[in-house]
Design an enzyme around this catalytic site. Structure first.
Site, PDB file in Angstrom:
ATOM      1  N   ARG A  54      -3.275   0.035  -7.793  1.00  0.00           N
ATOM      2  CA  ARG A  54      -4.472   0.435  -6.899  1.00  0.00           C
ATOM      3  C   ARG A  54      -4.477  -0.469  -5.719  1.00  0.00           C
ATOM      4  O   ARG A  54      -4.539  -0.197  -4.535  1.00  0.00           O
ATOM      5  CB  ARG A  54      -5.589   0.455  -7.685  1.00  0.00           C
ATOM      6  N   THR A  55      -4.724  -1.790  -6.204  1.00  0.00           N
ATOM      7  CA  THR A  55      -5.049  -2.699  -5.178  1.00  0.00           C
ATOM      8  C   THR A  55      -4.056  -2.895  -3.905  1.00  0.00           C
ATOM      9  O   THR A  55      -4.156  -2.811  -2.773  1.00  0.00           O
ATOM     10  CB  THR A  55      -5.588  -4.028  -5.479  1.00  0.00           C
ATOM     11  N   LYS A  83      12.194 -21.117  -6.974  1.00  0.00           N
ATOM     12  CA  LYS A  83      12.971 -22.143  -6.534  1.00  0.00           C
ATOM     13  C   LYS A  83      12.124 -23.308  -6.876  1.00  0.00           C
ATOM     14  O   LYS A  83      12.551 -24.506  -6.370  1.00  0.00           O
ATOM     15  CB  LYS A  83      13.534 -22.089  -5.417  1.00  0.00           C
ATOM     16  N   ARG A 104      -2.822 -11.567  -4.324  1.00  0.00           N
ATOM     17  CA  ARG A 104      -3.345 -11.614  -5.731  1.00  0.00           C
ATOM     18  C   ARG A 104      -2.530 -12.516  -6.684  1.00  0.00           C
ATOM     19  O   ARG A 104      -1.274 -12.665  -6.337  1.00  0.00           O
ATOM     20  CB  ARG A 104      -2.901 -10.144  -6.520  1.00  0.00           C
ATOM     21  N   HIS A 132     -12.596 -10.382  -8.189  1.00  0.00           N
ATOM     22  CA  HIS A 132     -11.837  -9.490  -7.696  1.00  0.00           C
ATOM     23  C   HIS A 132     -12.903  -8.802  -6.527  1.00  0.00           C
ATOM     24  O   HIS A 132     -13.299  -7.660  -6.848  1.00  0.00           O
ATOM     25  CB  HIS A 132     -11.459  -8.331  -8.593  1.00  0.00           C
TER      26      HIS A 132
HETATM   27  N1   CP Z   1      -8.421  -2.125 -10.243  1.00  0.00           N
HETATM   28  C1   CP Z   1      -7.190  -2.806  -9.972  1.00  0.00           C
HETATM   29  O1   CP Z   1      -7.151  -4.121  -9.544  1.00  0.00           O
HETATM   30  O2   CP Z   1      -6.131  -2.150 -10.269  1.00  0.00           O
HETATM   31  P1   CP Z   1      -4.683  -2.821  -9.925  1.00  0.00           P
HETATM   32  O3   CP Z   1      -4.398  -3.709 -11.008  1.00  0.00           O
HETATM   33  O4   CP Z   1      -3.887  -1.567 -10.392  1.00  0.00           O
HETATM   34  O5   CP Z   1      -4.481  -3.176  -8.553  1.00  0.00           O
END
Ligand code: CP
Length: 308
Positions: A54-55, A83, A104, A132
């Site tokens: 999603r993100t 590396k 991320r 998040h």
């Molecule tokens: N909600 C969420 O962060 O989903 P993903 O890990 O698929 O990005």
């Protein structure tokens, strides 16, 4: 005047209540009016050191819908990290290739380190078990849409509250809106003390329980989370809590809940929410995921200064 231009979005605690409401208002406008090419010529670096559906895809879609371009990676193994390159060195190089970084990472604090290392804005797309924040904007947008308001709601957080970064960020955010909070988890997955102390300093009323039945009748929102197998160092500990909560239509039929209860989930789900729940009036998690587009369009456009 509110401006998010060049602001790093690392912790939801860095964002004021006024800024949250501003982002939600613009997101609504984005959804109603559709996208225009206001980020033409801008480049987003989507740096995903951990898996995401999603993100990552909603940030990519958002950037492209606004006329911008996207570079980056979705697998650590294809980068020079293997590396031995440090995160700091990697992002100091990448900042020369783009206008904004979405990161991320599996390590708590990685986004803060990145923001401190580069001069372009950085958005935290999830750092380890910490926070998040962009998911939180999506969650708040959804709650406002389905409940009509954000103020004075009772919200239950269910599942993995120890490692659940989406729950941590949302609890912090909801502290701005007079929420009463119910943390429902097994003892081994309770929300860490640091988060509770911060909530106490913000005068939040909260309760910790193990069973959903104890508090279900009080809830306006139930925020369900996955037990995150990948964060357990000991597989035996995971097996002890695996499948401990299972929501389904038959379960909801038996549970004492408000008629207008809404169930959110950041997704992905594993076994904590059965597909039979999807067609009930409680389920809003697919709508929630789709709101990722207007919300992330808004974050990119405001941080890059295309909307002020
Ligand atoms: N909600 C969420 O962060 O989903 P993903 O890990 O698929 O990005």
């Amino acid at each position: 005047m509110i401006s998010l231009k060049n602001k790093d979005i690392i912790s939801i605690l860095d964002v004021t209540k006024e800024e949250i409401l501003y982002i939600l208002d613009i997101s609504k406008r984005m959804e109603e009016e559709g996208s225009s090419e206001i980020l033409n010529g801008k480049v987003l670096a989507n740096l995903f050191f951990e898996p995401s559906t999603r993100t990552r895809i909603s940030f990519e879609t958002a950037m492209k819908r606004l006329g911008g371009q996207v570079v980056g990676f979705d697998e650590l193994g294809t980068t020079s990290t293997v590396k031995g390159e440090s995160l700091r060195d990697s992002v100091k190089i990448i900042e020369g290739y783009c206008d904004i970084i979405v990161l991320r990472h599996f390590l708590e604090g990685a986004s803060r380190l990145t923001a401190d290392s580069v001069t372009i804005p950085v958005i935290n797309a999830g750092d380890g078990a910490s926070q998040h924040p962009t998911q939180t904007f999506v969650d708040l947008y959804t709650i406002k849409k389905v409940k009509g308001e954000l103020e004075n709601l009772s919200i239950g957080f269910l599942g993995d509250l120890k490692y659940g970064r989406t729950a941590h960020s949302l609890a912090y955010a909801m502290s701005n809106f007079g929420a009463e909070m119910y943390f429902i988890s097994p003892p081994s997955l309770r929300i860490p003390k640091d988060y509770l102390e911060e909530l106490e300093s913000r005068n939040v009323t909260y309760h910790e329980v193990e069973s959903l039945n104890e508090v279900s009748s009080k809830l306006d929102i139930l925020y369900c989370t996955r037990i995150q197998k990948e964060r357990f160092s000991d597989p035996v500990e995971y097996e002890k809590v695996r499948g401990i909560y299972k929501l389904s239509k038959p379960v909801m039929d038996e549970l004492d809940v408000k008629e207008d209860l809404k169930i959110l989930h950041p997704l992905p789900r594993v076994d904590e929410m059965d597909e039979s729940l999807d067609d009930t009036s409680y389920a809003v998690y697919f709508q929630q995921a789709h709101s990722g587009i207007p919300v992330r369009e808004t974050l990119l456009a405001t941080v890059l200064g295309a909307i002020q």
